[in-house]
Design an enzyme around this catalytic site. Structure first.
Site, PDB file in Angstrom:
ATOM      1  N   CYS A 100      -5.572  -0.972   3.049  1.00  0.00           N
ATOM      2  CA  CYS A 100      -4.368  -0.282   3.098  1.00  0.00           C
ATOM      3  C   CYS A 100      -4.705   0.833   2.722  1.00  0.00           C
ATOM      4  O   CYS A 100      -5.564   1.443   2.023  1.00  0.00           O
ATOM      5  CB  CYS A 100      -3.355  -1.121   2.037  1.00  0.00           C
ATOM      6  SG  CYS A 100      -1.676  -0.294   1.969  1.00  0.00           S
ATOM      7  N   ASP A 154      -3.073   2.487   0.319  1.00  0.00           N
ATOM      8  CA  ASP A 154      -2.720   2.535  -1.055  1.00  0.00           C
ATOM      9  C   ASP A 154      -3.725   3.279  -1.956  1.00  0.00           C
ATOM     10  O   ASP A 154      -4.785   3.031  -1.811  1.00  0.00           O
ATOM     11  CB  ASP A 154      -2.368   1.138  -1.678  1.00  0.00           C
ATOM     12  CG  ASP A 154      -1.748   1.274  -2.957  1.00  0.00           C
ATOM     13  OD1 ASP A 154      -2.191   1.518  -3.998  1.00  0.00           O
ATOM     14  OD2 ASP A 154      -0.552   0.484  -3.021  1.00  0.00           O
ATOM     15  N   ARG A 179      -4.512   2.621  -4.851  1.00  0.00           N
ATOM     16  CA  ARG A 179      -5.294   2.046  -5.822  1.00  0.00           C
ATOM     17  C   ARG A 179      -6.505   1.237  -5.289  1.00  0.00           C
ATOM     18  O   ARG A 179      -6.658   0.145  -5.989  1.00  0.00           O
ATOM     19  CB  ARG A 179      -4.059   1.343  -6.549  1.00  0.00           C
ATOM     20  CG  ARG A 179      -3.096   2.104  -7.282  1.00  0.00           C
ATOM     21  CD  ARG A 179      -1.943   1.109  -7.584  1.00  0.00           C
ATOM     22  NE  ARG A 179      -1.125   0.658  -6.432  1.00  0.00           N
ATOM     23  CZ  ARG A 179      -0.295  -0.172  -6.562  1.00  0.00           C
ATOM     24  NH1 ARG A 179       0.328  -0.565  -7.555  1.00  0.00           N
ATOM     25  NH2 ARG A 179       0.475  -0.683  -5.273  1.00  0.00           N
ATOM     26  N   HIS A 215      -4.195  -6.120  -0.140  1.00  0.00           N
ATOM     27  CA  HIS A 215      -4.387  -5.998  -1.754  1.00  0.00           C
ATOM     28  C   HIS A 215      -2.934  -6.652  -1.899  1.00  0.00           C
ATOM     29  O   HIS A 215      -1.848  -6.493  -1.486  1.00  0.00           O
ATOM     30  CB  HIS A 215      -4.439  -4.789  -2.029  1.00  0.00           C
ATOM     31  CG  HIS A 215      -3.382  -3.916  -1.925  1.00  0.00           C
ATOM     32  ND1 HIS A 215      -2.326  -3.543  -2.784  1.00  0.00           N
ATOM     33  CD2 HIS A 215      -3.103  -3.153  -0.872  1.00  0.00           C
ATOM     34  CE1 HIS A 215      -1.523  -2.384  -2.280  1.00  0.00           C
ATOM     35  NE2 HIS A 215      -1.932  -2.417  -0.933  1.00  0.00           N
ATOM     36  N   CYS A 236       1.150  -5.096  -2.170  1.00  0.00           N
ATOM     37  CA  CYS A 236       1.168  -4.304  -1.278  1.00  0.00           C
ATOM     38  C   CYS A 236       2.724  -3.769  -1.122  1.00  0.00           C
ATOM     39  O   CYS A 236       3.454  -4.528  -0.577  1.00  0.00           O
ATOM     40  CB  CYS A 236       0.525  -4.790   0.001  1.00  0.00           C
ATOM     41  SG  CYS A 236       0.274  -3.674   1.285  1.00  0.00           S
TER      42      CYS A 236
HETATM   43 ZN   LIG Z   1      -0.734  -1.635   0.606  1.00  0.00          ZN
END
Ligand SMILES: [Zn+2]
Length: 205
Positions: free
Chosen positions: A42, A44, A46, A98, A101
């Site tokens: 992803c 993302d 993090r 993850h 998400c």
């Molecule tokens: Zn995500």
């Protein structure tokens, strides 16, 4: 300080430090890459793939998008896959979702109108297919389970692509892995591994 300036300064000191530890580091990388892994995860912020797998420059070929999707109509991911398999000859393709998400949650609860609605359709479809079992779970567990189902679904989709089918017909690679990363503890959990010989024992691969 301008935040972007902070990144440039950090880059300068990182490059100096790497050169002082290993004077040939950049010259070696400039000569080419031979990564063993294609990493799909992803977007993302993090989920920093090299930090959480303790890998260095040159080890992971990377594709990231919202909710780590492998869509048959996404030329971007298909080009990355083809180059990774046929030119770089990676041995492992990892789809790492993850927990937590936002893309997966949006597909479950209804994303904001716009491009994300269309992008997340495959996740919404997975939710609908598993709705009978998922809706029995409390919201957080439902979300987590859909994250897992999504990672597995993307690996199954990878296995259906002509690139992977052709590679498997030629030999024993690549292995396809569905993983999920946990934001609260930083740990990766393997969910599924596929190989030319079929699903593999996770501990043995
Ligand atoms: Zn995500």
């Amino acid at each position: 300080m301008n935040p972007a300036r902070r990144l440039l300064l950090a880059n300068k000191s990182w490059a100096q430090e790497r050169r002082s530890i290993d004077p040939e580091f950049f010259a070696r990388l400039a000569n080419g890459q031979q990564p063993e892994f294609l990493w799909i995860s992803c977007s993302d912020s993090r989920v920093p793939e090299t930090q959480l797998t303790v890998t260095d420059a040159g080890e992971l070929f990377v594709h990231r998008n919202v909710a780590n999707l492998v869509r048959a109509d996404d030329r971007n991911v298909l080009c990355v896959l083809q180059y990774a398999i046929e030119a770089l000859k990676v041995h492992h393709v990892i789809v790492c979702g993850h927990y937590g998400c936002g893309g997966v949650k949006a597909a479950m609860t209804g994303p904001p109108p716009g491009r994300l609605t269309e992008w997340l359709e495959p996740v919404a479809d997975i939710y609908q297919r598993h709705r009978a079992e998922l809706d029995l779970l409390p919201e957080d567990e439902r979300w987590a389970k859909l994250v897992e189902l999504n990672s597995v679904a993307q690996v199954n989709r990878l296995a259906e692509t002509d690139v992977i089918q052709n590679a498997w017909a030629r030999g024993q690679y690549p292995y396809l892995h569905a993983w999920v990363y946990s934001l609260p503890d930083g740990l990766i959990q393997p969910l599924l591994t596929l190989s030319p010989k079929g699903p593999q024992d996770l501990l043995g691969t």
